[in-house]
Motif scaffolding. Structure first.
Motif, PDB file in Angstrom:
ATOM      1  N   ARG A 183      -5.333   7.933 -11.732  1.00  0.00           N
ATOM      2  CA  ARG A 183      -4.352   7.946 -10.643  1.00  0.00           C
ATOM      3  C   ARG A 183      -4.706   6.874  -9.597  1.00  0.00           C
ATOM      4  O   ARG A 183      -3.849   6.158  -9.109  1.00  0.00           O
ATOM      5  CB  ARG A 183      -4.317   9.329  -9.972  1.00  0.00           C
ATOM      6  CG  ARG A 183      -3.182   9.452  -8.954  1.00  0.00           C
ATOM      7  CD  ARG A 183      -3.470  10.501  -7.895  1.00  0.00           C
ATOM      8  NE  ARG A 183      -3.893  11.774  -8.467  1.00  0.00           N
ATOM      9  CZ  ARG A 183      -3.049  12.687  -8.933  1.00  0.00           C
ATOM     10  NH1 ARG A 183      -1.762  12.475  -8.887  1.00  0.00           N
ATOM     11  NH2 ARG A 183      -3.507  13.808  -9.416  1.00  0.00           N
ATOM     12  N   GLU A 184      -5.987   6.769  -9.302  1.00  0.00           N
ATOM     13  CA  GLU A 184      -6.430   5.770  -8.326  1.00  0.00           C
ATOM     14  C   GLU A 184      -6.093   4.352  -8.822  1.00  0.00           C
ATOM     15  O   GLU A 184      -5.693   3.481  -8.047  1.00  0.00           O
ATOM     16  CB  GLU A 184      -7.939   5.924  -8.085  1.00  0.00           C
ATOM     17  CG  GLU A 184      -8.565   4.879  -7.182  1.00  0.00           C
ATOM     18  CD  GLU A 184      -8.006   4.883  -5.753  1.00  0.00           C
ATOM     19  OE1 GLU A 184      -7.338   5.864  -5.372  1.00  0.00           O
ATOM     20  OE2 GLU A 184      -8.236   3.886  -5.033  1.00  0.00           O
TER      21      GLU A 184
ATOM     22  N   GLU B 231       0.826  -1.210   0.000  1.00  0.00           N
ATOM     23  CA  GLU B 231       0.000   0.000   0.000  1.00  0.00           C
ATOM     24  C   GLU B 231       0.859   1.259   0.000  1.00  0.00           C
ATOM     25  O   GLU B 231       0.559   2.226  -0.691  1.00  0.00           O
ATOM     26  CB  GLU B 231      -0.921   0.005   1.230  1.00  0.00           C
ATOM     27  CG  GLU B 231      -2.164  -0.837   0.992  1.00  0.00           C
ATOM     28  CD  GLU B 231      -2.960  -1.074   2.261  1.00  0.00           C
ATOM     29  OE1 GLU B 231      -2.640  -0.464   3.311  1.00  0.00           O
ATOM     30  OE2 GLU B 231      -3.898  -1.890   2.195  1.00  0.00           O
ATOM     31  N   GLU B 232       1.918   1.235   0.778  1.00  0.00           N
ATOM     32  CA  GLU B 232       2.788   2.421   0.805  1.00  0.00           C
ATOM     33  C   GLU B 232       3.478   2.649  -0.528  1.00  0.00           C
ATOM     34  O   GLU B 232       3.627   3.779  -0.987  1.00  0.00           O
ATOM     35  CB  GLU B 232       3.817   2.289   1.941  1.00  0.00           C
ATOM     36  CG  GLU B 232       3.145   2.376   3.300  1.00  0.00           C
ATOM     37  CD  GLU B 232       4.076   2.917   4.371  1.00  0.00           C
ATOM     38  OE1 GLU B 232       5.225   3.299   4.043  1.00  0.00           O
ATOM     39  OE2 GLU B 232       3.656   2.968   5.548  1.00  0.00           O
TER      40      GLU B 232
ATOM     41  N   LYS C 275      -0.395  -1.862  -6.075  1.00  0.00           N
ATOM     42  CA  LYS C 275      -0.508  -2.744  -4.916  1.00  0.00           C
ATOM     43  C   LYS C 275      -0.714  -4.192  -5.368  1.00  0.00           C
ATOM     44  O   LYS C 275      -0.048  -5.114  -4.893  1.00  0.00           O
ATOM     45  CB  LYS C 275      -1.685  -2.287  -4.043  1.00  0.00           C
ATOM     46  CG  LYS C 275      -1.866  -3.161  -2.818  1.00  0.00           C
ATOM     47  CD  LYS C 275      -3.070  -2.731  -1.980  1.00  0.00           C
ATOM     48  CE  LYS C 275      -3.401  -3.820  -0.966  1.00  0.00           C
ATOM     49  NZ  LYS C 275      -4.671  -3.579  -0.295  1.00  0.00           N
TER      50      LYS C 275
ATOM     51  N   ALA D  45       1.175   6.338  -7.029  1.00  0.00           N
ATOM     52  CA  ALA D  45       0.060   7.233  -7.349  1.00  0.00           C
ATOM     53  C   ALA D  45       0.506   8.693  -7.296  1.00  0.00           C
ATOM     54  O   ALA D  45       0.056   9.523  -8.086  1.00  0.00           O
ATOM     55  CB  ALA D  45      -1.103   6.991  -6.393  1.00  0.00           C
ATOM     56  N   ARG D  46       1.412   8.992  -6.347  1.00  0.00           N
ATOM     57  CA  ARG D  46       1.908  10.378  -6.260  1.00  0.00           C
ATOM     58  C   ARG D  46       2.808  10.719  -7.436  1.00  0.00           C
ATOM     59  O   ARG D  46       2.930  11.878  -7.815  1.00  0.00           O
ATOM     60  CB  ARG D  46       2.653  10.585  -4.927  1.00  0.00           C
ATOM     61  CG  ARG D  46       1.725  10.865  -3.758  1.00  0.00           C
ATOM     62  CD  ARG D  46       2.439  11.686  -2.676  1.00  0.00           C
ATOM     63  NE  ARG D  46       3.667  11.071  -2.215  1.00  0.00           N
ATOM     64  CZ  ARG D  46       3.736  10.195  -1.205  1.00  0.00           C
ATOM     65  NH1 ARG D  46       2.641   9.854  -0.551  1.00  0.00           N
ATOM     66  NH2 ARG D  46       4.888   9.671  -0.841  1.00  0.00           N
TER      67      ARG D  46
ATOM     68  N   GLU E 143       0.986   4.040  -2.912  1.00  0.00           N
ATOM     69  CA  GLU E 143       0.780   5.467  -2.644  1.00  0.00           C
ATOM     70  C   GLU E 143       1.867   6.297  -3.342  1.00  0.00           C
ATOM     71  O   GLU E 143       1.599   7.333  -3.946  1.00  0.00           O
ATOM     72  CB  GLU E 143       0.808   5.688  -1.128  1.00  0.00           C
ATOM     73  CG  GLU E 143       0.623   7.117  -0.681  1.00  0.00           C
ATOM     74  CD  GLU E 143      -0.712   7.696  -1.115  1.00  0.00           C
ATOM     75  OE1 GLU E 143      -1.696   6.934  -1.171  1.00  0.00           O
ATOM     76  OE2 GLU E 143      -0.749   8.905  -1.434  1.00  0.00           O
TER      77      GLU E 143
ATOM     78  N   ARG F  66      -2.680   3.378  -8.172  1.00  0.00           N
ATOM     79  CA  ARG F  66      -2.528   2.918  -6.787  1.00  0.00           C
ATOM     80  C   ARG F  66      -2.973   1.444  -6.661  1.00  0.00           C
ATOM     81  O   ARG F  66      -2.227   0.606  -6.173  1.00  0.00           O
ATOM     82  CB  ARG F  66      -3.369   3.801  -5.859  1.00  0.00           C
ATOM     83  CG  ARG F  66      -3.281   3.430  -4.386  1.00  0.00           C
ATOM     84  CD  ARG F  66      -4.469   3.983  -3.584  1.00  0.00           C
ATOM     85  NE  ARG F  66      -4.806   5.345  -3.980  1.00  0.00           N
ATOM     86  CZ  ARG F  66      -4.208   6.422  -3.489  1.00  0.00           C
ATOM     87  NH1 ARG F  66      -3.267   6.291  -2.581  1.00  0.00           N
ATOM     88  NH2 ARG F  66      -4.576   7.609  -3.900  1.00  0.00           N
TER      89      ARG F  66
END
Lengths: 326, 170, 867
Positions: free
Chosen positions: A309-310, A285-286, A317, A292-293, A289, A313
């Motif tokens: 973008r989502e 998950e990290e 993952k 996604a950034r 993230e 993410r």
């Protein structure tokens, strides 16, 4: 629309091809598989006086095992890539990504070099001449506005090829040649991040080979591509994950994304998140993230930027967990 | 723009044609050789209606320059018919409703011909993957699967066209 | 079924080989000596007055033969008599990006394209309207001066007593639904070739011949006559093979008239073939629609009242719009029994390509809303979705509250079939996380009972001629567009005449040769042209029977026509039974799984049988020469020869006009909706939803369709599957994306018609209610199924993950937005501010067309400038 008349040059030797490029530098386009160039020429996005057909250049075709790894000629079809036993064994991530490009018939034509060099895409750009007239053109071609980010002066057309994120993860290098010299750069350095002038390639230069280093062989991995149809479509967002494990730990994890920026990008800082004291799920998950950034999607294609973008993410993952489970 | 003489091998016949460099194979087939079976359905290399075989490999005639095809063997839908009779796949498409308006059909036939040449007994997944290169707007593809399965069976029994021994499908 | 020998059999399309070999010709495959290529100049502005067009530079270009503009053909036209608001080439105004300004006819495409660049147009830019609800507020710069508030047409219907109905309801649900715009995307881009003969007397331009990709050759002939000031008798329209229509070729499209104008001016044949982008601009697809719907029901699920307010974004011209907005209201009736109904429909003009008729014309988007809301009510009342539908069935024969006559009604059986096949009772709600089943129903007309041209002439007429050798030629104006119309025609003729299918030749859709048929639209061909064929064949059969009866010494009524023989009813046992394949059915084509249709036994049929049959027939004829007194039977050829000897020529004509009883009520707008018969469809869709991405996968659709009688099961299944599949496209992947009047996805790469990769298995289940007036009981099968698919998928998504989408398509971003809202996850702007569970307005593509002084020239009041 018809293609604007040009003179076709079909050299048999690489040296002739490079000399030709030098001679007509700036007024010539390289035709490989043609699956992007020819539709674009019909839209009058390119109107060169000369077209260099590189189909007959044997020197830049085929997949070869070398001391350092694998060397792929730029004019090797994606079909050949997805069916190469050597690549399936050593670089399965590249095979997986190649398999998702467009459709099987397109992959019979399209080449790996063409995919690496694929022009950036945008709904305001990949349109006919009359359509572009109606929108007042755009910064990438004939205009002064970027319709997806109108306040700025940058072109945000999205780099939308499938194999480059896999190649970035595999630390691929490319060989670029002109008539007098040859240079070898990491693929990462090839892209500029600008939508209009998206690659570092001089007008007299040709991408001739792609090298996969031995060090990246046998990495596990996964490629996850967002598309609306199961075929034909360009990616709307995609992520490649390459993973090398050692005693169950992540020794090396690399992640790259495509179709959400003007360049395919390696996600920086991934390695610092691995092997820390947390669950694998949490770690994934990290990392997701972070990916996604890194993504900066804009309204260059169907589906909204926030959604794409989502998906970066979610897919990151999933791909990390999948690669870890292999 | 001046034209150049190009020797194109199409459906096992050599044609010497005066063409411009910028002409697409599709236009050349349709307009110079009157081989109008290959269709133009789109302008962005997405629909597959113009699919032809180039050295046995399916490719889009709208995305090839005619001049680039010199020295290659081109097979169009007009070259599929065997000795003046329908090939098994052509017959099966007719029998099983694989063709409705028929505009995409030549492209599909070329795609499937290659599929069956390389994979004589394709799985449903393999068929689906192969068909995904071509768009059809009428059939929803379902009846094409039946047609392909029927053609495979006909081919395997070597009895294409021999209805007496046609397989009964249950 | 075994009562028939040709009808009811899965027969390959009679033109299948032309299509599978590439030999068949579509319009763009045709050429003529001296052919010119026409290219059209399109407007870059959504709304502008034309000050001046200068074609002089274009005319000077080498290879250019003629340039035409609006002044070359100033008469207006339109498909509806009330909607003559189009000019083939703009006269004074352009009304959408892509509107037609001028056409160059040149020796080749390249010269024509270059010449377009040399045409200079001077405009006065006007403010443009893109959103229908905004457009309805317009006070100035109207799109058409005679349409205040840019309102093309509005209708307000009240049937029964809706207020009372809602008062009786135990449960009332209301909500706004939005269906975004879709287009036909037929694989063949429109194409027209026009040429004039020279008159032998005057030496001037004489008769016009047009080959065109059209569903409506006679309407084209009529509109050409209007615009070119040429009598219809001087115009011949020929329809070659057509590569799909779906409504997109069911009216006169600008290029069809422009080609003729250009050919007249150039005095040479001119062919125009649209690019895919031009096809999108010509459009005439399904308008994006706002449906404000309110439904009331009693606690046991009986509907007490329905109120619908519908706004359609019609684009810049009327097209079929008045009919579309009426269908949306009218076909709220005739599916279920609804006693109280209120309908307010608004067809609005905007500066976008004109919308028109598309498969399921007018009914699809409202059906999406209705069937979704029905499930919402069922959920509130804790009723099974199948049960609530069963609670509201009609009891035919019936006349609905809005005046529609329903006779055959296979909906109950359709529901039972899909419930059974899908395992509804056992599986619904039990498929585990993220997977679900949804059910929905729909219906459609088998042709409109009132034709759009408002005349009493028959809607279809068919001529049959039989030659001495027994060859049957059917002349029909019906337009084969891939749906199997020619095959249907030949089957009906062969069945009635009892002859081999291979005897029948169909000459179709050539205005010089074939009698009038109003075209292939509103699913009218099987019912209407089929009935006309049936009657023409019966007329010829009567003539043959009277002659044959005389020869055989019996009454004509005693004769039976079957298996290529004519025999006395009481002599059947003595008649040699011809082995083989009288029907022409393909024996290798016995159907596999999913087949619900009773098959005639065809196992004895074979090629060998056919050959034996021919030999047998030959020997019979030989024998007959020796025995001149046929007693029990004659071969078909013998009977035909006898009839020709007796009557002279052997021809027959049949026509069809819908009966008065089927033509509906008397109120304003009552003409649209009535049909001699309605098809019915029920579907169950099985889907799964990825809860993290919002991606929806359709695994299977069970589609039961009441087509009256399946004249050709393989064709019926093909039509049903194709409809379901196209509905799935609208439900999931297809959407015309707009930005300030620009179509962002005018091509097949970005307008995503589904590929084989994500297309599910569709199980078509044929239900035969045998309509009392249909030919052999047949009704339509090509459109009705489409409308049920969208709500079936929506209802299945609800079953899978508990979200209720009010906006189609159910794209992954919309599904994810709804999922996240349900879980109360952190809000993300996934859908440009439009909540797909409660949409209030149409969504525009993001970004900006204009910014400060940059971008295209637009009026300062234009929406693109306002932001």
């Amino acid at each position: 629309m018809t293609v604007k008349p040009f003179q076709l040059l079909c050299p048999r030797e690489l040296s002739d091809a490079l000399a030709t490029l030098e001679k007509h530098s700036g007024n010539i386009r390289v035709l490989a598989g043609g699956t992007d160039l020819l539709p674009s020429m019909r839209q009058r996005l390119f109107e060169p006086e000369y077209v260099l057909d590189i189909r007959q250049l044997r020197e830049i075709q085929g997949i070869r095992l070398t001391e350092q790894g694998i060397e792929i000629g730029a004019f090797t079809t994606l079909h050949a890539i997805e069916n190469s036993d050597e690549l399936k064994r050593s670089y399965p991530l590249l095979v997986e990504a190649a398999k998702t490009v467009a459709s099987p018939v397109i992959r019979n034509m399209a080449t790996i070099g063409g995919n690496v060099c694929l022009d950036t895409r945008c709904l305001w750009y990949n349109q006919s001449l009359s359509w572009r007239k109606s929108c007042g053109f755009c910064i990438k071609k004939d205009g002064n506005i970027c319709h997806v980010a109108p306040g700025g002066t940058k072109c945000w057309a999205a780099f939308s090829a499938d194999t480059p994120p896999a190649l970035l993860c595999l630390q691929a290098e490319i060989e670029i040649r002109n008539a007098s010299s040859s240079r070898r750069v990491t693929l990462e350095k090839f892209y500029t991040g600008e939508g209009d002038n998206y690659r570092r390639l001089q007008p007299d230069e040709l991408v001739t080979h792609i090298f996969l280093p031995r060090g990246s062989a046998l990495y596990g991995g996964a490629y996850r591509k967002l598309r609306i149809r199961g075929s034909i479509d360009y990616p709307l967002a995609a992520v490649a994950v390459a993973l090398k494990r050692k005693n169950g730990d992540f020794e090396d994890l690399r992640i790259a994304i495509t179709a959400v920026n003007p360049a395919p990008l390696l996600v920086a800082g991934v390695q610092s998140l691995v092997n820390r004291a947390m669950t694998r799920e949490r770690m994934a998950e990290e990392i997701a993230e972070l990916a996604a950034r890194t993504a900066k999607p804009l309204t260059t294609s169907a589906l909204t930027p926030e959604y794409r973008r989502e998906i970066i993410r979610v897919f990151t993952k999933r791909a990390v967990l999948e690669a870890a489970a292999d | 723009m001046t034209k150049q003489l190009v020797a194109l091998r199409v459906n096992r016949r050599l044609h010497e044609l005066a063409i411009e460099s910028s002409w697409l194979l599709l236009d050349t087939l349709r307009e110079q050789l009157q081989l109008t079976g290959s269709k133009r359905g789109c302008d962005d290399s997405s629909c597959g209606a113009c699919t032809v075989l180039v050295d046995g490999i399916p490719m889009l005639a709208c995305t090839l320059l005619a001049a680039s095809c010199e020295g290659r063997e081109i097979t169009t839908i007009e070259g599929v018919t065997e000795h003046g009779a329908l090939a098994a796949i052509q017959k099966a498409y007719g029998d099983w409703g694989g063709a409705q308006c028929g505009f995409c059909t030549p492209g599909f036939i070329m795609t499937v011909k290659h599929l069956l040449a390389t994979t004589p007994k394709p799985s449903e997944e393999k068929i689906r993957e192969a068909l995904s290169s071509n768009l059809c707007r009428c059939t929803g593809y379902s009846q094409m699967y039946e047609a392909i399965k029927a053609a495979v069976e006909a081919e395997q029994k070597g009895l294409a066209g021999d209805e007496k021994n046609a397989p009964s499908r249950t | 079924m075994s009562d028939f020998s040709v009808v009811g059999k899965p027969i390959p399309m009679i033109d299948a080989a032309a299509k599978t070999t590439g030999a068949g010709k579509y319009t763009d495959d045709l050429s003529l000596p001296g052919l010119l290529i026409g290219k059209i100049l399109h407007s870059p502005h959504p709304h502008a007055r034309i000050r001046h067009i200068d074609i002089s530079r274009a005319l000077e270009l080498d290879g250019v033969v003629a340039v035409v503009t609006g002044a070359d053909a100033p008469n207006p036209y339109g498909i509806l008599p009330v909607g003559h608001d189009e000019h083939a080439l703009a006269l004074d105004k352009v009304r959408y990006v892509g509107d037609n300004l001028a056409c160059v006819a040149a020796e080749d495409s390249r010269a024509a394209e270059r010449a377009l660049e040399l045409i200079d147009v001077d405009y006065d830019i006007l403010p443009a309207y893109f959103d229908p609800e905004e457009s309805m507020k317009a006070e100035r710069d109207l799109i058409h001066e005679n349409k205040p508030h840019n309102l093309e047409k509005d209708y307000h219907h009240v049937f029964g007593n809706p207020a009372q109905g809602f008062a009786q309801a135990d449960c009332t649900v209301e909500g706004r639904f939005i269906a975004n715009e879709v287009t036909h995307a037929a694989m063949e881009p429109h194409s027209t070739l026009a040429t004039f003969d020279l008159d032998p007397v005057t030496g001037n331009i004489g008769r016009l011949t047009v080959w065109s990709s059209t569903q409506v050759p006679y309407y084209l002939q009529h509109k050409l006559s209007l615009v070119l000031d040429l009598p219809m008798s001087q115009i011949r329209v020929i329809k070659p093979l057509v590569g799909g229509g779906f409504g997109g070729k069911s009216e006169v499209i600008p290029l069809e008239i422009i080609a003729a104008i250009a050919a007249r001016k150039a005095r040479r044949p001119v062919k125009i073939t649209y690019t895919r982008e031009e096809v999108c601009w010509a459009h005439r697809g399904r308008p994006r629609t706002i449906i404000d719907l309110k439904t009331g029901a009693t606690s046991d699920g009986r509907l007490t009242a329905v109120e619908a307010r519908v706004i359609q974004d019609g684009g810049a011209y009327c097209s079929y719009g008045v009919v579309t907005i009426l269908y949306s209201g009218a076909l709220l009736g005739a599916l279920y029994d609804i006693a109280n109904l209120q309908y307010d429909g608004y067809r609005v003009l905007t500066n976008k390509p004109a919308c028109g008729a598309m498969r399921g014309h007018g009914t699809v988007n409202v059906r999406f809303a209705f069937e979704s809301q029905l499930d919402e009510i069922a959920a509130k009342l804790n009723l099974d979705p199948a049960e609530i539908r069963r609670q509201n069935l009609l009891r035919p024969p019936a006349i609905t509250v809005n005046g529609l006559r329903v006779q055959s009604y296979g909906l109950p059986e359709c529901i039972e079939k899909v419930v059974e096949r899908s395992g509804w009772a056992e599986r619904k709600g039990r498929l585990g996380k993220g997977r679900g089943l949804g059910l929905a129903c729909s219906h459609y007309v088998s042709g409109a009972a009132n034709s759009i041209i408002r005349s009493d002439m028959p809607h279809s007429t068919v001529n049959i001629k039989i030659d001495r050798d027994g060859g049957v030629v059917v002349y029909t104006g019906a337009s084969e567009i891939g749906q199997g119309s020619d095959t249907m025609t030949s089957q009906i003729a062969a069945e009635v005449l009892g002859c081999l299918l291979s005897r029948v030749k169909v000459v179709a859709a050539d205005t010089d040769l074939t009698p009038i048929d109003i075209g292939s639209y509103s699913s009218r061909v099987t019912f209407m042209a089929g009935n006309a064929t049936l009657r023409a064949a019966q007329e010829v059969k009567r003539q043959i029977a009277s002659a044959a009866a005389q020869k055989m010494g019996c009454a004509p009524e005693e004769l039976i026509f079957r298996d290529d023989l004519v025999f006395r009813r009481d002599a059947q046992r003595g008649v040699p039974r011809l082995e083989g394949e009288p029907s022409g059915e393909n024996p290798s084509r016995q159907r596999s799984r999913g087949r619900t249709h009773e098959q005639a036994n065809t196992s004895q049929a074979s090629v060998a049988g056919r050959v034996e049959g021919q030999i047998l027939r030959g020997s019979l004829q030989q024998k007959r020469k020796e025995d001149l007194t046929p007693k029990d039977f004659m071969t078909f050829e013998e009977a035909v020869v006898a009839a020709i000897d007796f009557h002279g020529a052997l021809t027959g004509t049949g026509s069809y006009a819908p009966p008065a009883a089927a033509r509906g009520g008397k109120y304003k707008g009552a003409g649209v909706g009535p049909s001699p018969a309605y098809s019915y469809s029920a579907q169950v869709a099985e889907v799964s939803v990825d809860e993290e991405t919002g991606q929806v996968t359709v695994h299977k659709v069970w589609a039961a369709h009441d087509c009256g009688r399946a004249l050709n099961p393989v064709a019926v299944e093909g039509q049903v599957i194709g409809s379901v599949w196209m509905g799935m496209g609208q439900a999931l992947t297809e959407e015309m994306i707009w930005k300030d009047g620009l179509l962002m996805n005018p091509g097949l790469l970005e307008y995503r018609s589904p590929s084989a990769a994500e297309s599910p298995q569709v199980e078509a289940i044929i239900v035969e209610s045998v309509d009392p007036e249909g030919p052999f009981g047949a009704k339509e099968c090509s459109e009705g199924a489409l409308a049920a698919t969208i709500p079936a998928i929506s209802n299945a998504i609800y079953d899978a993950v508990g979200i209720r989408l009010h906006e189609a398509p159910f794209s992954p971003e919309r599904v994810l937005a709804a999922l996240r809202a349900k879980k109360a996850a952190k809000p993300l702007n996934l859908t440009e501010g439009v909540d797909p569970t409660r949409p209030t307005r149409f969504r525009e593509h993001g970004g900006a067309l204009c910014f400060k002084q940059k971008g295209p020239e637009r009026h300062e009041l234009d929406a693109s400038r306002a932001r």
